[in-house]
Design an enzyme around this catalytic site. Structure first.
Site, PDB file in Angstrom:
ATOM      1  N   ASN A  82      -3.107   6.278 -24.475  1.00 41.28           N
ATOM      2  CA  ASN A  82      -4.066   6.030 -23.405  1.00 41.28           C
ATOM      3  C   ASN A  82      -3.788   4.733 -22.640  1.00 41.28           C
ATOM      4  O   ASN A  82      -4.181   4.610 -21.490  1.00 41.28           O
ATOM      5  CB  ASN A  82      -5.475   5.972 -24.033  1.00 41.28           C
ATOM      6  CG  ASN A  82      -6.498   5.377 -23.104  1.00 41.28           C
ATOM      7  OD1 ASN A  82      -6.936   6.029 -22.155  1.00 41.28           O
ATOM      8  ND2 ASN A  82      -6.874   4.123 -23.335  1.00 41.28           N
ATOM      9  N   ALA A  83      -3.088   3.785 -23.272  1.00 39.21           N
ATOM     10  CA  ALA A  83      -2.912   2.463 -22.650  1.00 39.21           C
ATOM     11  C   ALA A  83      -2.279   2.607 -21.273  1.00 39.21           C
ATOM     12  O   ALA A  83      -1.304   3.341 -21.110  1.00 39.21           O
ATOM     13  CB  ALA A  83      -2.027   1.586 -23.534  1.00 39.21           C
ATOM     14  N   GLY A  84      -2.838   1.919 -20.310  1.00 38.60           N
ATOM     15  CA  GLY A  84      -2.271   2.019 -18.965  1.00 38.60           C
ATOM     16  C   GLY A  84      -2.832   0.953 -18.045  1.00 38.60           C
ATOM     17  O   GLY A  84      -3.899   0.388 -18.292  1.00 38.60           O
ATOM     18  N   ASP A  88      -1.701  -1.533  -7.670  1.00 40.27           N
ATOM     19  CA  ASP A  88      -1.685  -0.736  -6.431  1.00 40.27           C
ATOM     20  C   ASP A  88      -1.261  -1.565  -5.221  1.00 40.27           C
ATOM     21  O   ASP A  88      -1.815  -2.635  -4.960  1.00 40.27           O
ATOM     22  CB  ASP A  88      -3.096  -0.182  -6.146  1.00 40.27           C
ATOM     23  CG  ASP A  88      -3.581   0.808  -7.185  1.00 40.27           C
ATOM     24  OD1 ASP A  88      -2.805   1.167  -8.081  1.00 40.27           O
ATOM     25  OD2 ASP A  88      -4.758   1.218  -7.088  1.00 40.27           O
ATOM     26  N   GLY A 143      -0.756   3.907  -2.129  1.00 40.93           N
ATOM     27  CA  GLY A 143      -0.762   2.640  -2.887  1.00 40.93           C
ATOM     28  C   GLY A 143      -0.385   2.796  -4.344  1.00 40.93           C
ATOM     29  O   GLY A 143      -0.445   1.837  -5.109  1.00 40.93           O
ATOM     30  N   GLN A 144       0.015   4.018  -4.770  1.00 38.79           N
ATOM     31  CA  GLN A 144       0.269   4.225  -6.199  1.00 38.79           C
ATOM     32  C   GLN A 144       1.594   4.942  -6.480  1.00 38.79           C
ATOM     33  O   GLN A 144       1.653   5.799  -7.365  1.00 38.79           O
ATOM     34  CB  GLN A 144      -0.879   5.031  -6.825  1.00 38.79           C
ATOM     35  CG  GLN A 144      -2.169   4.228  -6.973  1.00 38.79           C
ATOM     36  CD  GLN A 144      -3.088   4.834  -8.007  1.00 38.79           C
ATOM     37  OE1 GLN A 144      -3.353   6.031  -7.982  1.00 38.79           O
ATOM     38  NE2 GLN A 144      -3.583   4.019  -8.926  1.00 38.79           N
ATOM     39  N   TYR A 147       2.237   4.162 -10.179  1.00 42.42           N
ATOM     40  CA  TYR A 147       1.282   4.781 -11.112  1.00 42.42           C
ATOM     41  C   TYR A 147       1.422   6.307 -11.094  1.00 42.42           C
ATOM     42  O   TYR A 147       1.449   6.964 -12.139  1.00 42.42           O
ATOM     43  CB  TYR A 147      -0.127   4.357 -10.698  1.00 42.42           C
ATOM     44  CG  TYR A 147      -1.246   4.801 -11.608  1.00 42.42           C
ATOM     45  CD1 TYR A 147      -1.592   4.047 -12.723  1.00 42.42           C
ATOM     46  CD2 TYR A 147      -1.987   5.946 -11.327  1.00 42.42           C
ATOM     47  CE1 TYR A 147      -2.647   4.434 -13.551  1.00 42.42           C
ATOM     48  CE2 TYR A 147      -3.033   6.342 -12.133  1.00 42.42           C
ATOM     49  CZ  TYR A 147      -3.367   5.585 -13.242  1.00 42.42           C
ATOM     50  OH  TYR A 147      -4.410   5.974 -14.044  1.00 42.42           O
ATOM     51  N   PRO A 177      -7.443  12.938 -16.160  1.00 44.20           N
ATOM     52  CA  PRO A 177      -8.766  12.632 -15.625  1.00 44.20           C
ATOM     53  C   PRO A 177      -8.697  12.331 -14.133  1.00 44.20           C
ATOM     54  O   PRO A 177      -7.678  11.845 -13.627  1.00 44.20           O
ATOM     55  CB  PRO A 177      -9.185  11.356 -16.381  1.00 44.20           C
ATOM     56  CG  PRO A 177      -8.170  11.140 -17.444  1.00 44.20           C
ATOM     57  CD  PRO A 177      -6.921  11.849 -16.999  1.00 44.20           C
ATOM     58  N   ILE A 180     -12.896   8.048 -12.968  1.00 46.40           N
ATOM     59  CA  ILE A 180     -13.861   7.876 -14.056  1.00 46.40           C
ATOM     60  C   ILE A 180     -14.483   6.484 -13.929  1.00 46.40           C
ATOM     61  O   ILE A 180     -13.809   5.534 -13.498  1.00 46.40           O
ATOM     62  CB  ILE A 180     -13.139   8.011 -15.436  1.00 46.40           C
ATOM     63  CG1 ILE A 180     -12.321   9.315 -15.518  1.00 46.40           C
ATOM     64  CG2 ILE A 180     -14.136   7.899 -16.590  1.00 46.40           C
ATOM     65  CD1 ILE A 180     -13.093  10.600 -15.494  1.00 46.40           C
TER      66      ILE A 180
HETATM   67  N1  CAA Z   1      -4.802   6.347   3.471  1.00 44.36           N
HETATM   68  C1  CAA Z   1      -4.239   6.093   4.678  1.00 44.36           C
HETATM   69  N2  CAA Z   1      -4.007   4.849   5.126  1.00 44.36           N
HETATM   70  C2  CAA Z   1      -4.344   3.834   4.318  1.00 44.36           C
HETATM   71  C3  CAA Z   1      -4.927   4.019   3.055  1.00 44.36           C
HETATM   72  C4  CAA Z   1      -5.161   5.349   2.656  1.00 44.36           C
HETATM   73  N3  CAA Z   1      -5.715   5.637   1.465  1.00 44.36           N
HETATM   74  N4  CAA Z   1      -5.135   2.815   2.497  1.00 44.36           N
HETATM   75  C5  CAA Z   1      -4.703   1.885   3.372  1.00 44.36           C
HETATM   76  N5  CAA Z   1      -4.242   2.506   4.477  1.00 44.36           N
HETATM   77  C6  CAA Z   1      -3.661   1.884   5.678  1.00 44.36           C
HETATM   78  C7  CAA Z   1      -4.472   0.677   6.112  1.00 44.36           C
HETATM   79  O1  CAA Z   1      -5.519   1.087   6.964  1.00 44.36           O
HETATM   80  C8  CAA Z   1      -3.424  -0.160   6.811  1.00 44.36           C
HETATM   81  O2  CAA Z   1      -3.184   0.372   8.078  1.00 44.36           O
HETATM   82  P1  CAA Z   1      -2.836  -0.593   9.307  1.00 44.36           P
HETATM   83  O3  CAA Z   1      -1.606  -1.378   8.886  1.00 44.36           O
HETATM   84  O4  CAA Z   1      -2.585   0.340  10.443  1.00 44.36           O
HETATM   85  O5  CAA Z   1      -4.030  -1.463   9.475  1.00 44.36           O
HETATM   86  C9  CAA Z   1      -2.173   0.116   6.007  1.00 44.36           C
HETATM   87  O6  CAA Z   1      -2.396   1.365   5.329  1.00 44.36           O
HETATM   88  C10 CAA Z   1      -1.877  -0.957   4.997  1.00 44.36           C
HETATM   89  O7  CAA Z   1      -3.069  -1.299   4.334  1.00 44.36           O
HETATM   90  P2  CAA Z   1      -3.097  -2.484   3.341  1.00 44.36           P
HETATM   91  O8  CAA Z   1      -2.295  -3.623   3.857  1.00 44.36           O
HETATM   92  O9  CAA Z   1      -4.493  -2.740   2.905  1.00 44.36           O
HETATM   93  O10 CAA Z   1      -2.284  -1.809   2.160  1.00 44.36           O
HETATM   94  P3  CAA Z   1      -1.951  -2.436   0.786  1.00 44.36           P
HETATM   95  O11 CAA Z   1      -0.540  -2.135   0.538  1.00 44.36           O
HETATM   96  O12 CAA Z   1      -2.374  -3.847   0.667  1.00 44.36           O
HETATM   97  O13 CAA Z   1      -2.838  -1.635  -0.259  1.00 44.36           O
HETATM   98  C11 CAA Z   1      -4.439  -0.221  -1.229  1.00 44.36           C
HETATM   99  C12 CAA Z   1      -3.709  -0.620   0.053  1.00 44.36           C
HETATM  100  C13 CAA Z   1      -5.138  -1.447  -1.849  1.00 44.36           C
HETATM  101  C14 CAA Z   1      -3.474   0.330  -2.260  1.00 44.36           C
HETATM  102  C15 CAA Z   1      -5.452   0.809  -0.819  1.00 44.36           C
HETATM  103  O14 CAA Z   1      -4.794   1.880  -0.188  1.00 44.36           O
HETATM  104  C16 CAA Z   1      -6.225   1.378  -1.982  1.00 44.36           C
HETATM  105  O15 CAA Z   1      -7.102   0.730  -2.548  1.00 44.36           O
HETATM  106  N6  CAA Z   1      -5.926   2.628  -2.345  1.00 44.36           N
HETATM  107  C17 CAA Z   1      -6.610   3.306  -3.406  1.00 44.36           C
HETATM  108  C18 CAA Z   1      -5.781   3.246  -4.605  1.00 44.36           C
HETATM  109  C19 CAA Z   1      -6.466   3.995  -5.699  1.00 44.36           C
HETATM  110  O16 CAA Z   1      -7.116   5.004  -5.519  1.00 44.36           O
HETATM  111  N7  CAA Z   1      -6.285   3.511  -6.902  1.00 44.36           N
HETATM  112  C20 CAA Z   1      -6.881   4.121  -8.015  1.00 44.36           C
HETATM  113  C21 CAA Z   1      -7.060   3.091  -9.075  1.00 44.36           C
HETATM  114  S1  CAA Z   1      -7.903   3.762 -10.469  1.00 44.36           S
HETATM  115  C22 CAA Z   1      -6.787   4.793 -11.155  1.00 44.36           C
HETATM  116  O17 CAA Z   1      -5.662   4.863 -10.804  1.00 44.36           O
HETATM  117  C23 CAA Z   1      -7.311   5.629 -12.282  1.00 44.36           C
HETATM  118  C24 CAA Z   1      -6.959   7.036 -12.100  1.00 44.36           C
HETATM  119  O18 CAA Z   1      -6.122   7.532 -12.851  1.00 44.36           O
HETATM  120  C25 CAA Z   1      -7.625   7.821 -11.068  1.00 44.36           C
END
Ligand code: CAA
Length: 240
Positions: A82-84, A88, A143-144, A147, A177, A180
């Site tokens: 599970n560790a992870g 992003d 952003g992943q 991941y 999942p 969550i």
């Molecule tokens: N879709 C489309 N465009 C996006 C976007 C998205 N989801 N997110 C950001 N953008 C755009 C921004 O609007 C920006 O556009 P402009 O340059 O035209 O202004 C451009 O992409 C760059 O944005 P940032 O500089 O903010 O991008 P960044 O590289 O710093 O990071 C991010 C963006 C923080 C990753 C953000 O997209 C985000 O939070 N994404 C969600 C990630 C996510 O869902 N993570 C889940 C974590 S929990 C987990 O992973 C558990 C699990 O198993 C589900």
């Protein structure tokens, strides 16, 4: 014979829910942690579950840790990988450290931990291995790249190891999942998280216990015909 379960990253979030659920079901449980010692000690005090500290990126540490748990609790019958972590950021800004850290922690850890338990399981002709994947390994996520690659890799790893161990009484399955209610998900920017929740048909984040339920099903002796599968629980957000 009471079976022994080991849950990596088992003192917080989804891992803590899995550890507690398996304990309630009557298993002996060990939980590993790496960083948050205060939380791990609190968890141990509150649950009575023994905690162990090592880095799942380190094969030797995994082997030594498993040997210690087997001395303390007996052979490991159930392994929950599970560790992870997440790190992003858009791919064009991602450093090789961010890539390797996530791949090593989330995917190579499955290699390390399975290496540490597999010979024992093969000898005893019994084992349950459950790997925690993610919706984002199935659908991808902005952003992943790191991941999602690790979590998709877990699914291929699970299927292959399942085929290899099928005749040894060992099942290997994954759980994928969705979003969550954990610290990891709550670290996503609120405006981003609101958009994600709006795309979940059940209209809410999942609970860690939802995942623990699925893991406990796969951990059961009764689930011997199910192997190489990926159980998806994401509130309908992504249908495989
Ligand atoms: N879709 C489309 N465009 C996006 C976007 C998205 N989801 N997110 C950001 N953008 C755009 C921004 O609007 C920006 O556009 P402009 O340059 O035209 O202004 C451009 O992409 C760059 O944005 P940032 O500089 O903010 O991008 P960044 O590289 O710093 O990071 C991010 C963006 C923080 C990753 C953000 O997209 C985000 O939070 N994404 C969600 C990630 C996510 O869902 N993570 C889940 C974590 S929990 C987990 O992973 C558990 C699990 O198993 C589900």
């Amino acid at each position: 014979m009471i079976k022994t379960a080991l849950v990596t990253g088992g003192t917080r979030g989804i891992g803590a829910a899995i550890s507690k659920h398996l304990l309630k079901e009557g298993y002996k449980v060990a939980a590993t942690f790496q960083r948050n010692q205060a939380q791990a000690q609190k968890f141990e005090r509150e649950t009575g579950i023994k905690v162990y500290c090592w880095d799942v990126k380190d094969l030797k540490a995994c082997e030594e840790g498993v040997r210690q748990i087997e001395k303390d609790l007996g052979p490991i019958d159930i392994l929950v990988n599970n560790a992870g972590i997440t790190s992003d950021v858009s791919f064009h800004k991602m450093s090789s450290f961010q890539w390797n850290d996530v791949i090593d922690t989330n995917l190579s850890s499955c290699f390390n931990m399975c290496q540490a338990v597999i010979d024992g399981m093969r000898t005893r002709q019994y084992g349950r291995i459950i790997n925690i994947s993610s919706i984002n390994g199935q659908q991808g996520q902005f952003g992943q790249t790191n991941y999602a690659a690790a979590k998709a890799g877990i699914i291929g790893f699970t299927k292959s190891l399942a085929i290899e161990t099928a005749q040894k009484g060992i099942t290997v399955n994954a759980v994928a999942p969705g979003y969550i209610k954990t610290e990891m998900v709550q670290a996503v920017k609120p405006e981003m998280l609101d958009k994600i929740i709006a795309r979940i048909p059940v209209g809410r984040l999942g609970e860690p216990e939802d995942v623990a339920n699925a893991v406990s099903f796969l951990a059961s002796e009764k689930t011997g015909f199910m192997t190489g599968a990926t159980l998806t629980l994401n509130g309908g957000q992504y249908l495989t």
